[in-house]
Design a protein around this motif. Structure first.
Motif, PDB file in Angstrom:
ATOM      1  N   ASN A 127      86.926  37.148  27.292  1.00  0.00           N
ATOM      2  CA  ASN A 127      88.163  36.376  27.195  1.00  0.00           C
ATOM      3  C   ASN A 127      88.607  35.869  28.557  1.00  0.00           C
ATOM      4  O   ASN A 127      89.049  34.740  28.699  1.00  0.00           O
ATOM      5  N   LEU A 128      88.468  36.719  29.558  1.00  0.00           N
ATOM      6  CA  LEU A 128      88.891  36.341  30.899  1.00  0.00           C
ATOM      7  C   LEU A 128      88.068  35.170  31.427  1.00  0.00           C
ATOM      8  O   LEU A 128      88.580  34.291  32.126  1.00  0.00           O
ATOM      9  N   LEU A 129      86.801  35.128  31.073  1.00  0.00           N
ATOM     10  CA  LEU A 129      85.884  34.089  31.561  1.00  0.00           C
ATOM     11  C   LEU A 129      85.579  33.040  30.500  1.00  0.00           C
ATOM     12  O   LEU A 129      84.621  32.273  30.646  1.00  0.00           O
ATOM     13  N   PHE A 130      86.396  32.975  29.460  1.00  0.00           N
ATOM     14  CA  PHE A 130      86.081  32.140  28.306  1.00  0.00           C
ATOM     15  C   PHE A 130      85.858  30.675  28.688  1.00  0.00           C
ATOM     16  O   PHE A 130      84.910  30.032  28.214  1.00  0.00           O
ATOM     17  N   ASP A 131      86.707  30.122  29.528  1.00  0.00           N
ATOM     18  CA  ASP A 131      86.574  28.711  29.902  1.00  0.00           C
ATOM     19  C   ASP A 131      85.243  28.447  30.606  1.00  0.00           C
ATOM     20  O   ASP A 131      84.600  27.419  30.365  1.00  0.00           O
ATOM     21  N   LYS A 132      84.848  29.366  31.472  1.00  0.00           N
ATOM     22  CA  LYS A 132      83.587  29.192  32.196  1.00  0.00           C
ATOM     23  C   LYS A 132      82.387  29.331  31.263  1.00  0.00           C
ATOM     24  O   LYS A 132      81.366  28.664  31.465  1.00  0.00           O
ATOM     25  N   ILE A 133      82.523  30.177  30.258  1.00  0.00           N
ATOM     26  CA  ILE A 133      81.434  30.337  29.289  1.00  0.00           C
ATOM     27  C   ILE A 133      81.291  29.074  28.447  1.00  0.00           C
ATOM     28  O   ILE A 133      80.194  28.558  28.238  1.00  0.00           O
ATOM     29  N   VAL A 134      82.432  28.550  27.967  1.00  0.00           N
ATOM     30  CA  VAL A 134      82.411  27.348  27.123  1.00  0.00           C
ATOM     31  C   VAL A 134      81.899  26.138  27.889  1.00  0.00           C
ATOM     32  O   VAL A 134      81.140  25.320  27.361  1.00  0.00           O
ATOM     33  N   SER A 135      82.313  26.014  29.166  1.00  0.00           N
ATOM     34  CA  SER A 135      81.921  24.850  29.967  1.00  0.00           C
ATOM     35  C   SER A 135      80.468  24.907  30.414  1.00  0.00           C
ATOM     36  O   SER A 135      79.915  23.902  30.881  1.00  0.00           O
ATOM     37  N   GLY A 136      79.835  26.077  30.295  1.00  0.00           N
ATOM     38  CA  GLY A 136      78.456  26.222  30.738  1.00  0.00           C
ATOM     39  C   GLY A 136      78.327  26.661  32.179  1.00  0.00           C
ATOM     40  O   GLY A 136      77.210  26.826  32.686  1.00  0.00           O
ATOM     41  N   GLU A 137      79.475  26.846  32.845  1.00  0.00           N
ATOM     42  CA  GLU A 137      79.431  27.336  34.224  1.00  0.00           C
ATOM     43  C   GLU A 137      78.774  28.708  34.271  1.00  0.00           C
ATOM     44  O   GLU A 137      78.068  29.046  35.225  1.00  0.00           O
ATOM     45  N   ILE A 138      79.031  29.499  33.240  1.00  0.00           N
ATOM     46  CA  ILE A 138      78.291  30.741  33.036  1.00  0.00           C
ATOM     47  C   ILE A 138      77.282  30.462  31.932  1.00  0.00           C
ATOM     48  O   ILE A 138      77.667  30.119  30.808  1.00  0.00           O
ATOM     49  N   PRO A 139      75.988  30.562  32.206  1.00  0.00           N
ATOM     50  CA  PRO A 139      74.954  30.172  31.231  1.00  0.00           C
ATOM     51  C   PRO A 139      75.025  30.997  29.948  1.00  0.00           C
ATOM     52  O   PRO A 139      75.410  32.171  29.952  1.00  0.00           O
ATOM     53  N   ARG A 140      74.661  30.341  28.846  1.00  0.00           N
ATOM     54  CA  ARG A 140      74.589  31.043  27.569  1.00  0.00           C
ATOM     55  C   ARG A 140      73.506  32.130  27.626  1.00  0.00           C
ATOM     56  O   ARG A 140      72.472  31.947  28.261  1.00  0.00           O
ATOM     57  N   GLY A 141      73.768  33.223  26.976  1.00  0.00           N
ATOM     58  CA  GLY A 141      72.775  34.288  26.924  1.00  0.00           C
ATOM     59  C   GLY A 141      72.813  35.228  28.104  1.00  0.00           C
ATOM     60  O   GLY A 141      72.011  36.161  28.181  1.00  0.00           O
ATOM     61  N   VAL A 142      73.750  35.000  29.039  1.00  0.00           N
ATOM     62  CA  VAL A 142      73.843  35.897  30.183  1.00  0.00           C
ATOM     63  C   VAL A 142      74.292  37.272  29.693  1.00  0.00           C
ATOM     64  O   VAL A 142      74.996  37.397  28.684  1.00  0.00           O
ATOM     65  N   SER A 143      73.916  38.288  30.374  1.00  0.00           N
ATOM     66  CA  SER A 143      74.210  39.655  29.932  1.00  0.00           C
ATOM     67  C   SER A 143      75.695  39.974  30.074  1.00  0.00           C
ATOM     68  O   SER A 143      76.408  39.399  30.913  1.00  0.00           O
ATOM     69  N   LEU A 144      76.156  40.902  29.228  1.00  0.00           N
ATOM     70  CA  LEU A 144      77.549  41.356  29.314  1.00  0.00           C
ATOM     71  C   LEU A 144      77.806  41.996  30.671  1.00  0.00           C
ATOM     72  O   LEU A 144      78.913  41.870  31.222  1.00  0.00           O
ATOM     73  N   LYS A 145      76.796  42.657  31.229  1.00  0.00           N
ATOM     74  CA  LYS A 145      76.965  43.274  32.544  1.00  0.00           C
ATOM     75  C   LYS A 145      77.330  42.229  33.587  1.00  0.00           C
ATOM     76  O   LYS A 145      78.226  42.448  34.421  1.00  0.00           O
ATOM     77  N   THR A 146      76.675  41.076  33.542  1.00  0.00           N
ATOM     78  CA  THR A 146      76.974  40.003  34.492  1.00  0.00           C
ATOM     79  C   THR A 146      78.377  39.474  34.274  1.00  0.00           C
ATOM     80  O   THR A 146      79.120  39.212  35.238  1.00  0.00           O
ATOM     81  N   ILE A 147      78.762  39.308  33.009  1.00  0.00           N
ATOM     82  CA  ILE A 147      80.111  38.816  32.697  1.00  0.00           C
ATOM     83  C   ILE A 147      81.166  39.803  33.184  1.00  0.00           C
ATOM     84  O   ILE A 147      82.180  39.410  33.769  1.00  0.00           O
ATOM     85  N   VAL A 148      80.916  41.081  32.969  1.00  0.00           N
ATOM     86  CA  VAL A 148      81.864  42.104  33.428  1.00  0.00           C
ATOM     87  C   VAL A 148      81.970  42.083  34.953  1.00  0.00           C
ATOM     88  O   VAL A 148      83.073  42.208  35.518  1.00  0.00           O
ATOM     89  N   ASN A 149      80.848  41.894  35.639  1.00  0.00           N
ATOM     90  CA  ASN A 149      80.880  41.814  37.104  1.00  0.00           C
ATOM     91  C   ASN A 149      81.773  40.669  37.573  1.00  0.00           C
ATOM     92  O   ASN A 149      82.579  40.826  38.507  1.00  0.00           O
ATOM     93  N   GLU A 150      81.634  39.499  36.945  1.00  0.00           N
ATOM     94  CA  GLU A 150      82.443  38.341  37.322  1.00  0.00           C
ATOM     95  C   GLU A 150      83.909  38.556  36.965  1.00  0.00           C
ATOM     96  O   GLU A 150      84.807  38.202  37.732  1.00  0.00           O
TER      97      GLU A 150
END
Length: 259
Positions: free
Chosen positions: A101-124
């Motif tokens: 949820n915190l990174l939702f905009d970056k995920i939707v925009s593709g700034e964070i690539p699809r399929g990236v691990s939850l560990k990476t998302i949690v780090n960001e």
């Protein structure tokens, strides 16, 4: 003060109903401007114009002294205007973790690539939360967002909003569902924003809150700005202008007027 956002001669009507008439407002960087008015004063319409919800208005919106076109929520965000509405549940995405949820905009925009691990998302997400003094553990960031309380959900939405580095943050009745202690945490958060040079437009009917955080008070009635003051505020004058009455008793009457 240096202005972040200015509106000049903004007017808008719904059919024959004139809801805003020649509104001029300057919102300065690094301070909170309070917007006060009874129901139907035009506050919500003005907020929706700044947020890009309404586009059929006349007048100008300037950011950093330059005229901009705001005709959708997307163009408002691109211009640096972010709005946190009163209904917090509309800002969180069920079924996703706090980090997602915190990174939702970056995920939707593709700034964070699809399929990236939850560990990476949690780090960001941990970096963003830490930068905003949100002491959220990695386990909390992995939890479903609905495991957060209302106050924490609101802080999440604010953090997500601030990750886009807005010039103006609009807060619409932000303490309506918060306790006194939670409200005080929000006020400290707002002070931190001011120190970063972010302008805040704060809408509330709670006069004690406005006294605590606002440096400027703007009073609306019948689609027009009736009074502007710098702190400390004259509440008798402000409420008289808000209600359109020649005489007004003690501040406690305000609660009776609001019902």
């Amino acid at each position: 003060m240096v202005s972040a956002v200015e509106v000049r001669n903004i007017s808008m009507a719904f059919g024959t109903n004139q809801v805003l008439s020649g509104v001029d407002l300057t919102i300065d960087k690094g301070q909170t401007t309070a917007l006060l008015g009874a129901n139907g004063a035009g506050k919500s319409t003005l907020i929706k114009i700044l947020s890009g919800v309404y586009s059929s208005f006349t007048g100008e919106i300037l950011i950093d002294g330059k005229a901009v076109t705001i005709d959708s929520p997307t163009t408002a965000k691109l211009a640096g205007i972010e709005t946190v509405h009163q209904r917090i549940d509309e800002g969180v995405i069920p079924g996703l973790t706090v980090a997602e949820n915190l990174l939702f905009d970056k995920i939707v925009s593709g700034e964070i690539p699809r399929g990236v691990s939850l560990k990476t998302i949690v780090n960001e997400a941990e970096k963003i939360a830490g930068a905003l003094d949100l002491n959220w553990s990695r386990s909390k960031l992995r939890n479903d967002v609905y495991e957060l309380g209302i106050a924490e959900q609101q802080m999440l939405i604010l953090a997500r909003t601030l990750s886009r580095s807005p010039k103006l943050l609009i807060l619409d009745e932000p303490t309506s569902a918060l306790s006194i202690a939670e409200s005080q945490n929000l006020f400290r958060f707002i002070k931190n924003l001011e120190e970063q040079g972010i302008a805040v437009l704060y809408v509330s009917h709670k006069l004690s809150e406005l006294e605590q955080i606002a440096k400027k008070l703007v009073v609306m009635r019948d689609g027009k700005i009736r009074n502007e003051q710098s702190a400390p505020f004259s509440w008798d004058l402000a409420l008289k202008e808000m209600l359109g009455q020649k005489e007004l008793g003690e501040r406690s009457n305000f609660k009776q007027v609001q019902g």
